[in-house]
Each structure stands twice: as structure tokens, then as C-alpha cells.
Design a protein around this motif. Structure first.
Motif, short mmCIF file in Angstrom:
data_model
loop_
_atom_site.label_atom_id
_atom_site.label_comp_id
_atom_site.label_asym_id
_atom_site.label_seq_id
_atom_site.Cartn_x
_atom_site.Cartn_y
_atom_site.Cartn_z
N LYS A 327 0.84 -1.20 0.00
CA LYS A 327 0.00 0.00 0.00
C LYS A 327 0.87 1.25 0.00
O LYS A 327 2.08 1.20 0.26
CB LYS A 327 -0.90 0.01 1.25
N ASN A 328 0.22 2.38 -0.26
CA ASN A 328 0.83 3.71 -0.09
C ASN A 328 2.18 3.84 -0.79
O ASN A 328 3.20 4.19 -0.18
CB ASN A 328 1.00 4.04 1.40
N ASN A 329 2.22 3.52 -2.08
CA ASN A 329 3.43 3.69 -2.90
C ASN A 329 4.61 2.87 -2.42
O ASN A 329 5.77 3.21 -2.70
CB ASN A 329 3.85 5.17 -2.96
N THR A 330 4.33 1.80 -1.70
CA THR A 330 5.42 0.90 -1.32
C THR A 330 5.43 -0.28 -2.28
O THR A 330 4.42 -0.60 -2.91
CB THR A 330 5.25 0.40 0.12
N TYR A 331 6.59 -0.93 -2.38
CA TYR A 331 6.70 -2.08 -3.27
C TYR A 331 7.83 -2.97 -2.77
O TYR A 331 8.53 -2.65 -1.81
CB TYR A 331 6.94 -1.64 -4.71
N ASN A 344 18.00 5.64 -2.97
CA ASN A 344 18.98 4.62 -3.33
C ASN A 344 19.21 4.51 -4.83
O ASN A 344 19.86 3.58 -5.29
CB ASN A 344 18.52 3.25 -2.79
N ALA A 345 18.62 5.45 -5.61
CA ALA A 345 18.74 5.38 -7.06
C ALA A 345 20.19 5.48 -7.52
O ALA A 345 20.58 4.87 -8.52
CB ALA A 345 17.91 6.48 -7.72
N ASP A 346 21.02 6.25 -6.79
CA ASP A 346 22.43 6.41 -7.19
C ASP A 346 23.17 5.09 -7.14
O ASP A 346 24.15 4.88 -7.88
CB ASP A 346 23.12 7.43 -6.29
N LYS A 347 22.72 4.17 -6.27
CA LYS A 347 23.38 2.87 -6.19
C LYS A 347 23.13 2.02 -7.43
O LYS A 347 23.83 1.04 -7.67
CB LYS A 347 22.88 2.11 -4.95
N ILE A 366 15.22 -1.25 -7.75
CA ILE A 366 14.33 -1.57 -6.65
C ILE A 366 15.14 -1.62 -5.37
O ILE A 366 16.02 -2.48 -5.20
CB ILE A 366 13.61 -2.92 -6.88
N CYS A 367 14.86 -0.64 -4.52
CA CYS A 367 15.55 -0.56 -3.22
C CYS A 367 17.06 -0.57 -3.37
O CYS A 367 17.77 -1.30 -2.65
CB CYS A 367 15.10 -1.71 -2.32
N GLY A 368 17.58 0.18 -4.36
CA GLY A 368 19.03 0.30 -4.51
C GLY A 368 19.68 -0.83 -5.26
O GLY A 368 20.90 -0.87 -5.37
#
Length: 651
Positions: A327-331, A344-347, A366-368
Motif C-alpha cells: 500500500k501507499n506507494n510501497t513495493y 537509493n537510485a544512485d546505487k 528496486i531498493c538500490g
């Protein structure tokens, strides 16, 4: 006879049949001159696309009939290099009257020394209707060849799969690479063998290739769109794996091969969740497959089985049927990632390109961590920390084959010590695209050990010929070999001078003739070469002109000399015309003199004109003073007498 005997070593229950093919009986494939279709040469049979000679027959009758039919067989010919073998192969596959059995391993032995026509070539003869892939035999002849184009490779492949027929291509060494490439394009089992012209070689080749086919086990999934089938054979140490990774080879009788088959359905649509298709065992049978997808589970609708804000889902999602619904923009598998926070996009940025996961088409951050997107094309893979690696982004050859289909593409580089499926192999090729064979055997003729016939250099498996030489092995030369004029000078002189009664007595290799007229009519000569004139022994200062008439054999063979023609009248320089020379010299001198006078007159005219215009310009600019000159004196002087008085003076 030998063929029938050799088949006994492979199978105890076999049937034999055969047919012949040439090409479509029309121009530009065959000679359409009067009578040449029916009899292209004195000992030839008619030009035909496919003639079925013998139905599939078993037992002793097969041996006897085959021997009889072969003894009565005639050769035939066409005029272009390719042959119409695909027409014949399709007809042999689809025409059931030939005698195919339903439950059997069906094999077609296709022998040729030429390349093949394929779809589109029929347009050269105005045949634009696509090949229907249906039986077009009337009696024992294929009669629709002038109505339909040649089949394509894809169409041929589909027909062979549908009819469960395995082709064996028996070809000469010059054609081996081409038919190896064709075999790779056929998903059906196929073999390529080498012919050397010996009948015993043919017999051995049939037995050898049949044994190779029998010892191969492979699965060909015929999956519909939307379904992906991955076949992984488990070949043991004693048997090898096929190059494409879909089967095993070297399987002996009694051995079992296990296949892992994985199915993936791209999308589940209610009402369209059933798929039926076959997995073919080439040349033997087909395994029917039925897939029924369950698009929704009962647990999704049972509230008691749903765990709201589950700790398993980081309390940011519901645990439904064992999976987190975030929910709420989580994945993420446990809802551990937040779409609104891209900290964490830079990773995920590729340090070389600066792109996140090497581009949005290659992966998602996804999550770095990058999760690579599987390529849509079967067999293609992508991997790496930044999804930067693949097995298809490598150098390709001119046929657009990855690593020339000789090596494995590993993260942008071709590894020539691995097969296209990644299995280890003996290194046979080098280069950035694995396109250069290590062996130089492709630069040698079968009967010679000399590279490029001594007339070139072997580079990357191909001959780079020296000047004036050409051909696959640099063994053809327009001005040497049969067309070397210097070989025939003595022969030409002998015939020209009439020293011998017959041209053969003059040492001429081919028929040598004097022209009936003064000069040879080259417009009627066909293919010919005019040689450098040689001195005429009878007439000083004159030359003998002669021509070599030859038959072109294409780019793979030397041209064949057929005749030598000689001008009856020698080529002599004419005597000089003294009067014309003297008149020309005098006329030239006069002409040059007149030309010089004209030039001088033109030059002086323009010079005078320029000077006159300059004078007029200066005159227009001149200003004149109108006062008297200080040197001017009046011509008359006036004096006054002081004693002079006017009339009637008063005193």
C-alpha cells in the motif's frame, strides 16, 4: 545395392524411394532455345523441377527396383548456378502418394553441388505467386513449378516439422558452409555431410548420417504466442549436448535422456486461460501439452485468510495468499521499498554510462538494486549488477549472426572457446566476432596443399587474390590459363601460313580457323578475347590478329577455350600520303600566321580603344581660364594731341 545393404546396419524395417530435380524449365534458369528444354544436351533428360522416380519400397524389391531405376537415369542441366531443390524437397515432403508411413522416422537424402533458389527468385521469370506448400504432382512430375515461386527457408522449415521429416544435405566442400548455415536455420533435426564424388562415399555418408540422426534426441516446442517453453536436457558425461542446448547427441540404444521443461504464460486472461500445443520429437512423434491457468485463487476472496498490515509485509501491506499486496506507494516482495523516496537510485547507476540500471529498457532500480528485465526474444539473457551484461550485444558478422554463430557472447565480448549456448568447445575461430577460422583449409583446393593456389594470401579463412586473379582459391585468371594468348602464337602462325593441312597438326589445343572474310565478325563471335597481334612472317611490318572464343564457367572455374579464330587479311600500316603531309604543313603554317595576325589586330584594337577613352576622359576634366594673357598687347596705340581744340573755339 550398396545403399540398401548399408541401411540394414541402421534399421531392419526400412523403405527406399528417390526422385530427381534440376530447376524451373524456363528462362533465366534454363536454356529456352528451341529444343533445349526437352534436351539440354545430347545425353540429357529434360529440364524439370522435380520428377518422382521410385515410390517408397521395402525389402528385396527396393534393392532390385532401385538398381534398375538408377541404371536408366539420365543427367540434365540448367544455365544458372542455383538449383530448384527446395521445390523438390517440399513436394517430396507433402505428397503422400510417395508412400510415407505415419509411424516411422522419415529421412530425405538431398544431394547437390550447387546453391539453392529461395522465395523471391521466381520473380526473375515473372512468377510472383507464393509457394503454397501443397502437392502439385501430376503423375510423377511436379507440374505447378511455373505457377508458384520457390519456397522460403521458413516455409520449408514449417513443412519439414509438420511432416516430421529429417533432411540430410550431402554437398561438396565448396557448399558445406552454406548448407551448415541452412541446417542451423532449421529447427527440425538436420545433418550436413561431405561428398567427394565416389559412390562408396555416398553409401558411407548415408549410413554415417543416419546413425548420427538416430543418436540425437531433441525436443522442439511448438508453443503459441504468449507461452514460453524452456527445454533443458540433462545430458550425461558420455553424451554431448546439442549446440542450441535443446537436446543431446551421441545417445546409444537403451540410454535414457531426461528433459526439464519449464512453461511460462505471459498473461492470464479470464476465459482465455487454456493453451494446447505439441512438443515435437523430430522425426518420431509429438507430445501433446495442455495448459490451463488459474487466474485467481479462492484465498483472495476469503477475508479470514487475509492478514491486514502484516508484519511480514513490514506493516505496510496485506498478506494475501502468501504474497504481500503493498500500500501507499510501497513495493517489493515485503513492501520494504518506497516509490516516493528514490534515495537509493544512485546505487543503481552504471558508473560507465551514468544510466540507472543501464537504461530503463534493461532493468529497474528496486531498493538500490537493479532487477534486470528479461529480453523478449527467446534465448536472450541480461544480467549484471547494473544489468549491463547480455548474451546478444556483441559484434556480429555480415549475416547479423552474434559472434558469427561460432562463439558465446559474454557481456559485450565474444568468447570463441565457447559454443553459442555457453558450453566449452575446441577453439576453431578467432577475432572480435569469432569470424576468422584458425584453420586455413578453406583457402586450399581439395586436390592441393598450396594456399590460394599460390596467387594470393589467406586472411580470415578467405583468399585475397593478387592482381588479375580471382575465384574462391585465386585459381582463375582472365589473362592466364586457357586464355593466355602467348600459348597459341606458334599454333596461330602455323595455321595462318598454311604450314600444315590440319589445325591439330599445328599443335593447336582447340579448333583453329581462318576467317572466310578479311576480318572475323566479332559481333557473331559471342564471348571472346582479342589477343595482342603477332608479327606476320610473310609481310614485313604487318600483324596477325586472332581471337580466343571461350565458354564462361562462372567465378568458381577457369573459362573453357572452345575455338581460335584468325583474320585472313593481315593488319598492315598504310603508306604515308606525301601530298597530304606537305599540304598539311603549309596549311598549318599559313593558318598559324593568319591566327597570329588576327590576334595582333585584336590586341592593338583594344589597346587603341583604351587609350582613346582615356584621352576623352582627361579632356572632359580640363578647365580653361577666360582672362587676358599678361603677354597680350593691343595691336593699335592711341595718342591724344594736347594742342587739339574742338571746332569753333573761343579765344
Amino acid at each position: 545395392t550398396g545403399i540398401a545393404e548399408s541401411l540394414k546396419n541402421v534399421s531392419t524395417d526400412y523403405k527406399l524411394g528417390f526422385g530427381t530435380f534440376v530447376d524451373k524449365p524456363t528462362a533465366p534458369y534454363a536454356n529456352t532455345y528451341e529444343g533445349k528444354i526437352e534436351r539440354p544436351c545430347d545425353i540429357c533428360d529434360e529440364v524439370h523441377s522435380y520428377n518422382h522416380i521410385m515410390n517408397l519400397t521395402g525389402g528385396q524389391a527396393a534393392k532390385t527396383e532401385l538398381e534398375t531405376k538408377l541404371n536408366g537415369l539420365k543427367i540434365s542441366s540448367n544455365i544458372d548456378n542455383p538449383e530448384g531443390g527446395f521445390d523438390a524437397l517440399v513436394q517430396a515432403a507433402v505428397c503422400q502418394d510417395i508412400g510415407w508411413r505415419n509411424v516411422s522416422r522419415k529421412v530425405v537424402f538431398y544431394a547437390t553441388d550447387a546453391i539453392f533458389h529461395t522465395a523471391g527468385d521466381g520473380k526473375l521469370a515473372g512468377i510472383i505467386k507464393p509457394n503454397e506448400g501443397k502437392c502439385g504432382m501430376t503423375g510423377n512430375k511436379y507440374t505447378r513449378s511455373l505457377e508458384e515461386d520457390y519456397p522460403s527457408i521458413g516455409q520449408l522449415n514449417d513443412i519439414l516439422i509438420k511432416q516430421k521429416i529429417i533432411p540430410i544435405f550431402a554437398v561438396t566442400s565448396k557448399m558445406q558452409n552454406l548448407y551448415d548455415a541452412l541446417s542451423d536455420q532449421l529447427t527440425q533435426l538436420s545433418q550436413v555431410g561431405l561428398l567427394d564424388g565416389s559412390s562408396q562415399t555416398v553409401i558411407n555418408l548415408i549410413e554415417e548420417q543416419l546413425n548420427a540422426i538416430v543418436s540425437r534426441t531433441k525436443l522442439n516446442p511448438q508453443a503459441p504466442s504468449g507461452v514460453t517453453v524452456e527445454v533443458t536436457p540433462k545430458c550425461n558425461d558420455k553424451i554431448g549436448q546439442e549446440v542450441d542446448g535443446a537436446g543431446c547427441k551421441g545417445v546409444r540404444k537403451g540410454e535414457n535422456v531426461v528433459f526439464d521443461v519449464n512453461f511460462r504464460v505471459d498473461e492470464c486472461v479470464e476465459g482465455e486461460n487454456k493453451y494446447n500445443f505439441n512438443i515435437d520429437v523430430p522425426g518420431i512423434a509429438a507430445l501433446p501439452v495442455e495448459i490451463e491457468m488459474i487466474c485467481s485463487c479462492a484465498c483472495e476472496n476469503n477475508e479470514t485468510e487475509i492478514e491486514r498490515n502484516s508484519a511480514t509485509c513490514d506493516e505496510r501491506g496485506d498478506l494475501i495468499c502468501g504474497a504481500c499486496e503493498c500500500k501507499n506507494n510501497t513495493y517489493g516482495s515485503r513492501c520494504e521499498c518506497d516509490r516516493g523516496k528514490n534515495v537509493n537510485a544512485d546505487k543503481c547507476k552504471n558508473p560507465k554510462s551514468g544510466l540507472i540500471c543501464s537504461g530503463e529498457n534493461n532493468g529497474m532500480c528496486i531498493c538500490g538494486q537493479c532487477e534486470c528485465i528479461p529480453p523478449s526474444k527467446k534465448g536472450y539473457k541480461r544480467w549484471g549488477a547494473y544489468c549491463e551484461c547480455s548474451n546478444y550485444e556483441c559484434k556480429r558478422n555480415t549475416d547479423y549472426e552474434i559472434c558469427s554463430n561460432n562463439g558465446y557472447c559474454n557481456c559485450g565480448k565474444c568468447e570463441c572457446d565457447k559454443a553459442p549456448n555457453g558450453a566449452s568447445q575446441v577453439v576453431k575461430y578467432t577475432g572480435d566476432d569469432c569470424g576468422c577460422p584458425i584453420s586455413n583449409s578453406t583457402c586450399k583446393k581439395e586436390e592441393s596443399d598450396v594456399l590460394c593456389s599460390g596467387n594470393g594470401e589467406c586472411e580470415c579463412g578467405k583468399c585475397l587474390c593478387k592482381k588479375e586473379h580471382y575465384g574462391q582459391f585465386c585459381d582463375i585468371c582472365q589473362d592466364c590459363g586457357p586464355l593466355d594468348c602467348s600459348k597459341y602464337t606458334e599454333c596461330v602462325k602455323c595455321v595462318y601460313l598454311g604450314e600444315k593441312t590440319l589445325w591439330s597438326d599445328c599443335g593447336c589445343p582447340k579448333k583453329t580457323l581462318l576467317s572466310t572474310e578479311d576480318r572475323v565478325d566479332t559481333s557473331k563471335l559471342g564471348r571472346h578475347k582479342q589477343c595482342v597481334p603477332i608479327d606476320d612472317p610473310k609481310n614485313e611490318g604487318c600483324s596477325i590478329i586472332y581471337y580466343l572464343h571461350y565458354k564462361d564457367k562462372g567465378t568458381s572455374q577457369q573459362p573453357e577455350l572452345t575455338h581460335i579464330y584468325i583474320d585472313r587479311k593481315p593488319d598492315c600500316p598504310s603508306a604515308p600520303n606525301i601530298i597530304a603531309i606537305v599540304a598539311g604543313v603549309i596549311g598549318g603554317i599559313l593558318g598559324i600566321g593568319i591566327l597570329l595576325l588576327v590576334i595582333w589586330k585584336i590586341v592593338t584594337h583594344f589597346v587603341d580603344k583604351r587609350e582613346y577613352e582615356k584621352f576623352l576622359e582627361e579632356r572632359s576634366k580640363a578647365k580653361w581660364n577666360s582672362g587676358l594673357s599678361p603677354l597680350y598687347k593691343e595691336p593699335m596705340t592711341k595718342y591724344t594731341n594736347p594742342l587739339y581744340t574742338a571746332a569753333n573755339p573761343k579765344i
